[in-house]
Design a protein around this motif. Structure first.
Motif, PDB file in Angstrom:
ATOM      1  N   LEU B 235     -15.284  -8.867 -28.508  1.00  0.00           N
ATOM      2  CA  LEU B 235     -15.207 -10.279 -28.113  1.00  0.00           C
ATOM      3  C   LEU B 235     -16.626 -10.882 -28.005  1.00  0.00           C
ATOM      4  O   LEU B 235     -16.981 -11.822 -28.451  1.00  0.00           O
ATOM      5  N   ALA B 238     -18.477 -10.812 -31.313  1.00  0.00           N
ATOM      6  CA  ALA B 238     -17.967 -11.910 -32.228  1.00  0.00           C
ATOM      7  C   ALA B 238     -18.628 -13.216 -31.554  1.00  0.00           C
ATOM      8  O   ALA B 238     -19.099 -14.239 -32.442  1.00  0.00           O
ATOM      9  N   ALA B 239     -18.670 -13.529 -30.396  1.00  0.00           N
ATOM     10  CA  ALA B 239     -19.172 -14.853 -29.826  1.00  0.00           C
ATOM     11  C   ALA B 239     -20.590 -14.870 -30.027  1.00  0.00           C
ATOM     12  O   ALA B 239     -21.009 -16.191 -30.097  1.00  0.00           O
ATOM     13  N   THR B 241     -22.279 -13.804 -32.612  1.00  0.00           N
ATOM     14  CA  THR B 241     -22.299 -13.987 -33.770  1.00  0.00           C
ATOM     15  C   THR B 241     -22.110 -15.270 -34.182  1.00  0.00           C
ATOM     16  O   THR B 241     -22.846 -16.027 -34.773  1.00  0.00           O
ATOM     17  N   LEU B 242     -20.889 -16.028 -33.692  1.00  0.00           N
ATOM     18  CA  LEU B 242     -20.626 -17.295 -33.721  1.00  0.00           C
ATOM     19  C   LEU B 242     -21.854 -18.138 -33.364  1.00  0.00           C
ATOM     20  O   LEU B 242     -22.218 -19.080 -33.876  1.00  0.00           O
ATOM     21  N   ARG B 245     -24.806 -18.359 -35.549  1.00  0.00           N
ATOM     22  CA  ARG B 245     -24.718 -18.934 -36.649  1.00  0.00           C
ATOM     23  C   ARG B 245     -24.463 -20.348 -36.624  1.00  0.00           C
ATOM     24  O   ARG B 245     -24.900 -21.330 -37.302  1.00  0.00           O
ATOM     25  N   LEU B 246     -23.584 -20.798 -35.284  1.00  0.00           N
ATOM     26  CA  LEU B 246     -23.578 -22.274 -35.118  1.00  0.00           C
ATOM     27  C   LEU B 246     -25.122 -23.120 -34.845  1.00  0.00           C
ATOM     28  O   LEU B 246     -25.364 -23.996 -35.223  1.00  0.00           O
ATOM     29  N   PHE B 248     -27.762 -21.928 -36.012  1.00  0.00           N
ATOM     30  CA  PHE B 248     -28.536 -22.138 -37.393  1.00  0.00           C
ATOM     31  C   PHE B 248     -28.108 -23.355 -37.859  1.00  0.00           C
ATOM     32  O   PHE B 248     -28.955 -24.188 -38.648  1.00  0.00           O
ATOM     33  N   LEU B 249     -26.777 -23.475 -37.967  1.00  0.00           N
ATOM     34  CA  LEU B 249     -26.225 -24.625 -38.537  1.00  0.00           C
ATOM     35  C   LEU B 249     -26.724 -25.878 -37.767  1.00  0.00           C
ATOM     36  O   LEU B 249     -27.198 -26.717 -38.598  1.00  0.00           O
ATOM     37  N   LEU B 252     -30.269 -26.873 -38.738  1.00  0.00           N
ATOM     38  CA  LEU B 252     -30.559 -27.083 -40.035  1.00  0.00           C
ATOM     39  C   LEU B 252     -30.260 -28.906 -40.254  1.00  0.00           C
ATOM     40  O   LEU B 252     -31.069 -29.595 -40.673  1.00  0.00           O
ATOM     41  N   PHE B 253     -29.016 -28.993 -39.524  1.00  0.00           N
ATOM     42  CA  PHE B 253     -28.624 -30.436 -39.225  1.00  0.00           C
ATOM     43  C   PHE B 253     -29.664 -31.342 -38.716  1.00  0.00           C
ATOM     44  O   PHE B 253     -29.831 -32.339 -39.083  1.00  0.00           O
TER      45      PHE B 253
END
Lengths: 49, 376
Positions: B235, B238-239, B241-242, B245-246, B248-249, B252-253
């Motif tokens: 868990l 996975a948290a 990794t999320l 990635r979030l 990064f997003l 970029l925004f």
């Protein structure tokens, strides 16, 4: 003069907006990548309940 | 309202909205990256077996835990023999410390603590294993109970036992309690030795998770909790990794909303790194203060007051783990600040290079420059 005007318009559009298109593509790829990570986390969380 | 004014109003509103979106994106990025850093630090510490081996040494668990261990072992032996012991559960920790000095050696406890850590991590790594394959060898304890030291260890446990009424003719040993009542006259040491020998006979040669499960001390609910514990490292991973990635997003925004040119895009990069680094350091400071001053009162809320030594032990163990996680967190925060600084330097270098490049090229000077040169 014998060139296709639609083809020329597309080329012009790509020439002007290639960076915007590239950014949009990158955003979409990253969004999908993030969503897949969310799905994985969600699966583990459900398994823990 | 003229069309020109309307146009200006719409542009102003759009400008404010853009600023608001940029601020929200920046805030979200800072929160997500700081949380990810925290998850990384916690996950690295919780899933590293060496950290626990070091914890046993640093928090001196083997030296400090014998009283609690003796307490649980004696209560376990009574529970395994289906006995209730109202006199034992109310005994102070000093009594258990005296019992522990006689029954549990530090070396035995340290060895078993290290084995327990290894067994738990092997269990986490092996999805086929239902329970950790840890076995606690009780033979040294049984030998001690059968020796004269056994009587000395049992004597303090009898301190709350009432004296027998003169009408009582039968005293039961290891029935519902260790002993139903103490005879007013009689050899108490011999009685204690008898209790110790009976207790030793009731103890198994070894305790394993499997034997605890078979004797219903580990119940199905506990197994479910253990299955959940097994998923915690996944868990956290996975948290993390999320979170990454979030972030990064969001980054970029933020860059795309902030800028209209590649140069502006570059110029917008250092600020989120500075803010994220600073926020992580503030969070780390807050947690440090909590672990120093708030942890013990928080633990006292969950643990019964007679378990003071367990509360202190847990608080120290958690502080040691938190210090290990805090070092990683601090390292990550400094890396974020250094990343921001590095980007700033790169932009500065790039600006200098492109400025020089522009001067060296054959391009005609801009009108503004020409104007300044005329009046030099």
């Amino acid at each position: 003069l014998d060139k296709d005007p639609t083809d020329m318009k597309l080329k012009l559009f790509l020439h002007r907006h290639w960076l915007t298109l590239l950014s949009a593509l990158l955003v979409l790829a990253l969004a999908y990548w993030t969503y897949s990570a969310y799905q994985e986390l969600s699966l583990i969380w459900q398994a823990m309940q | 309202m003229s069309r020109n004014t309307l146009h200006r109003v719409v542009r102003a509103v759009a400008g404010w909205l853009r600023r608001l979106v940029i601020a929200l994106l920046l805030l979200s990025f800072v929160l997500v990256i700081a949380a990810s850093l925290g998850i990384y630090a916690i996950s690295s510490v919780l899933t590293d077996r060496d950290v626990y081996h070091n914890l046993i040494q640093q928090a001196q668990l083997a030296e400090r835990a014998p009283a609690t261990t003796a307490d649980y072992l004696v209560l376990y032996s009574l529970q395994a023999s289906h006995m209730e012991s109202p006199y034992l559960t109310g005994l102070p920790s000093q009594t258990w410390a005296t019992v522990a000095d006689l029954l549990v050696t530090e070396q035995w406890l340290e060895e078993n603590l290290h084995n327990l850590v290894d067994a738990c991590f092997d269990w986490l790594a092996d999805p086929q294993a239902a329970l950790p394959s840890f076995t606690l060898d009780l033979s040294p304890l049984i030998q001690t109970l059968n020796s004269p030291r056994g009587a000395l260890a049992v004597l303090p446990l009898l301190q709350n036992t009432p004296t027998c009424h003169p009408d009582v003719t039968e005293i039961s040993i290891m029935g519902q309690e260790l002993i139903s009542c103490l005879p007013p006259e009689g050899n108490l040491t011999a009685l204690a030795q008898r209790i110790a020998t009976t207790m030793a006979a009731g103890l198994p040669q070894e305790i394993s998770f499997n034997s605890l499960y078979q004797s219903d001390i580990i119940q199905t609910e506990t197994l479910q909790v253990m299955a959940q514990v097994r998923l915690v490292p996944h868990l956290l991973q996975a948290a993390l990794t999320l979170g990454l990635r979030l972030s990064f997003l969001l980054f970029l925004f933020y860059g795309l909303f902030y800028t209209t040119s590649p140069r502006q895009f570059l110029g917008a990069q250092p600020l989120p790194f500075y803010l994220a680094g600073a926020f992580s350091l503030i969070m780390l400071g807050g947690l440090h203060i909590f672990f120093q001053f708030g942890l013990s009162p928080a633990l006292d809320l969950f643990l019964p007051p007679e378990r003071l030594e367990l509360s202190v032990l847990l608080a120290d163990a958690m502080r040691t783990l938190a210090a290990a996680a805090g070092r990683l967190w601090l390292y990550g925060s400094v890396c974020l600040l250094a990343g921001g600084l590095l980007l700033q330097l790169m932009i500065w270098g790039l600006d200098k290079y492109t400025g020089q490049h522009a001067r060296l090229s054959d391009e005609p000077p801009r009108p503004g420059r020409r104007f300044r040169r005329q009046f030099r």
